[in-house]
Write an enzyme that holds these catalytic residues in place. Sequence first.
Site, PDB file in Angstrom:
ATOM      1  N   LYS A   1       0.823  -1.215   0.000  1.00 16.25           N
ATOM      2  CA  LYS A   1       0.000   0.000   0.000  1.00 16.25           C
ATOM      3  C   LYS A   1       0.858   1.266   0.000  1.00 16.25           C
ATOM      4  O   LYS A   1       0.596   2.202  -0.747  1.00 16.25           O
ATOM      5  CB  LYS A   1      -0.936   0.028   1.219  1.00 16.25           C
ATOM      6  CG  LYS A   1      -1.909  -1.141   1.289  1.00 16.25           C
ATOM      7  CD  LYS A   1      -2.919  -0.969   2.414  1.00 16.25           C
ATOM      8  CE  LYS A   1      -2.326  -0.941   3.811  1.00 16.25           C
ATOM      9  NZ  LYS A   1      -1.666  -2.189   4.231  1.00 16.25           N
TER      10      LYS A   1
ATOM     11  N   ARG B   1      12.189  -5.370   5.120  1.00 21.66           N
ATOM     12  CA  ARG B   1      11.885  -3.952   4.889  1.00 21.66           C
ATOM     13  C   ARG B   1      12.717  -3.056   5.814  1.00 21.66           C
ATOM     14  O   ARG B   1      12.900  -3.356   6.989  1.00 21.66           O
ATOM     15  CB  ARG B   1      10.395  -3.691   5.149  1.00 21.66           C
ATOM     16  CG  ARG B   1      10.028  -2.212   5.003  1.00 21.66           C
ATOM     17  CD  ARG B   1       8.555  -2.017   4.829  1.00 21.66           C
ATOM     18  NE  ARG B   1       7.786  -2.259   6.043  1.00 21.66           N
ATOM     19  CZ  ARG B   1       6.468  -2.099   6.107  1.00 21.66           C
ATOM     20  NH1 ARG B   1       5.790  -1.703   5.048  1.00 21.66           N
ATOM     21  NH2 ARG B   1       5.826  -2.343   7.233  1.00 21.66           N
TER      22      ARG B   1
ATOM     23  N   ARG C   1      11.345  -1.134  11.257  1.00 22.98           N
ATOM     24  CA  ARG C   1      10.229  -0.789  12.127  1.00 22.98           C
ATOM     25  C   ARG C   1      10.119  -1.822  13.239  1.00 22.98           C
ATOM     26  O   ARG C   1      10.312  -3.010  13.007  1.00 22.98           O
ATOM     27  CB  ARG C   1       8.918  -0.769  11.320  1.00 22.98           C
ATOM     28  CG  ARG C   1       8.726   0.514  10.555  1.00 22.98           C
ATOM     29  CD  ARG C   1       7.578   0.460   9.588  1.00 22.98           C
ATOM     30  NE  ARG C   1       6.353  -0.142  10.108  1.00 22.98           N
ATOM     31  CZ  ARG C   1       5.188  -0.131   9.452  1.00 22.98           C
ATOM     32  NH1 ARG C   1       5.108   0.456   8.265  1.00 22.98           N
ATOM     33  NH2 ARG C   1       4.124  -0.692   9.968  1.00 22.98           N
TER      34      ARG C   1
HETATM   35  P1  AMP Z   1       0.887   0.548   8.827  1.00 21.57           P
HETATM   36  O1  AMP Z   1       2.033   1.470   8.630  1.00 21.57           O
HETATM   37  O2  AMP Z   1      -0.305   0.926   8.013  1.00 21.57           O
HETATM   38  O3  AMP Z   1       1.283  -0.896   8.668  1.00 21.57           O
HETATM   39  O4  AMP Z   1       0.425   0.719  10.349  1.00 21.57           O
HETATM   40  C1  AMP Z   1       1.296   0.411  11.429  1.00 21.57           C
HETATM   41  C2  AMP Z   1       0.494   0.256  12.707  1.00 21.57           C
HETATM   42  O5  AMP Z   1      -0.192   1.492  12.987  1.00 21.57           O
HETATM   43  C3  AMP Z   1      -0.615  -0.782  12.636  1.00 21.57           C
HETATM   44  O6  AMP Z   1      -0.142  -2.086  12.917  1.00 21.57           O
HETATM   45  C4  AMP Z   1      -1.578  -0.262  13.695  1.00 21.57           C
HETATM   46  O7  AMP Z   1      -1.108  -0.548  14.988  1.00 21.57           O
HETATM   47  C5  AMP Z   1      -1.482   1.239  13.509  1.00 21.57           C
HETATM   48  N1  AMP Z   1      -2.479   1.742  12.545  1.00 21.57           N
HETATM   49  C6  AMP Z   1      -2.264   2.257  11.293  1.00 21.57           C
HETATM   50  N2  AMP Z   1      -3.411   2.631  10.712  1.00 21.57           N
HETATM   51  C7  AMP Z   1      -4.385   2.354  11.610  1.00 21.57           C
HETATM   52  C8  AMP Z   1      -5.795   2.504  11.617  1.00 21.57           C
HETATM   53  N3  AMP Z   1      -6.459   3.011  10.562  1.00 21.57           N
HETATM   54  N4  AMP Z   1      -6.477   2.111  12.721  1.00 21.57           N
HETATM   55  C9  AMP Z   1      -5.848   1.604  13.794  1.00 21.57           C
HETATM   56  N5  AMP Z   1      -4.533   1.424  13.859  1.00 21.57           N
HETATM   57  C10 AMP Z   1      -3.782   1.793  12.777  1.00 21.57           C
END
Ligand code: AMP
Length: 221
Positions: A13, A124, A157
């Site tokens: 994404k 990553r 990360r």
């Molecule tokens: P991502 O970078 O999208 O993989 O998000 C990393 C982490 O941020 C996820 O594992 C969640 O803990 C949190 N997170 C990101 N987007 C959301 C969302 N829309 N709702 C809740 N938690 C989120």
Amino acid sequence: MRIILLGAPGSGKGTVAEALRSAYGLPKVSTGDLLREAVRDKTPLGLVAASQMGKGGLVDDDTVLALLRERLARDDCRGGYVLDGFPRNVAQADSLDAAGLPGPEIVIDLRVSDEVVLERLSHRRICPNCEAIYHLVTKPPKTPGVCDVCGGALVQRNDDKPDVIRERLRTHYAKTEPLVARYAARGRFHRVDGNGPAAAVIREVRRILDAEPALAAEAGK
Ligand code: AMP
């Protein structure tokens, strides 16, 4: 045009959102990036979010919505945006629908296998300064550990460690995957095979979007 990217962690994404930003000038709005920024800045919301993110679960809806509302209110989002990582559950999708936002909404669902997710996320590395994304094998930085774009020091990360990746996948299937049926039942929903190389996935997403009259008009301005 508002674009929503659905897909498991590691489905690409962020990479696709960045490609669409540069192709169509639509800002990439990633709730993960917004949360990591809040954590880094130790804001009150960031302090709440940090522990939830570290375990691979979702951050509570109020926190995420507060950050997202503030981001979408900025000028650059007026003509549309690419949402990466939102909505992540039914309540968030309800909030988005209730917001009554203008312009057509198109949903791209990036499908990847769990094996591909594990392989991608464990390799990553990201730049905490400019959010550039690398893969140690398929897209390594020119100088090991250094961001090609801004020279920042690359990091892994915390949630890209194997145990947390598995928990993030469990969260994805329990909370986010049910949204696919909801959006698939509407028009303007496209399923894309995200298992291949980034360039091929981006090409396919752009082929779909280039057929959207509203976006073609925006890009031609
Ligand atoms: P991502 O970078 O999208 O993989 O998000 C990393 C982490 O941020 C996820 O594992 C969640 O803990 C949190 N997170 C990101 N987007 C959301 C969302 N829309 N709702 C809740 N938690 C989120």
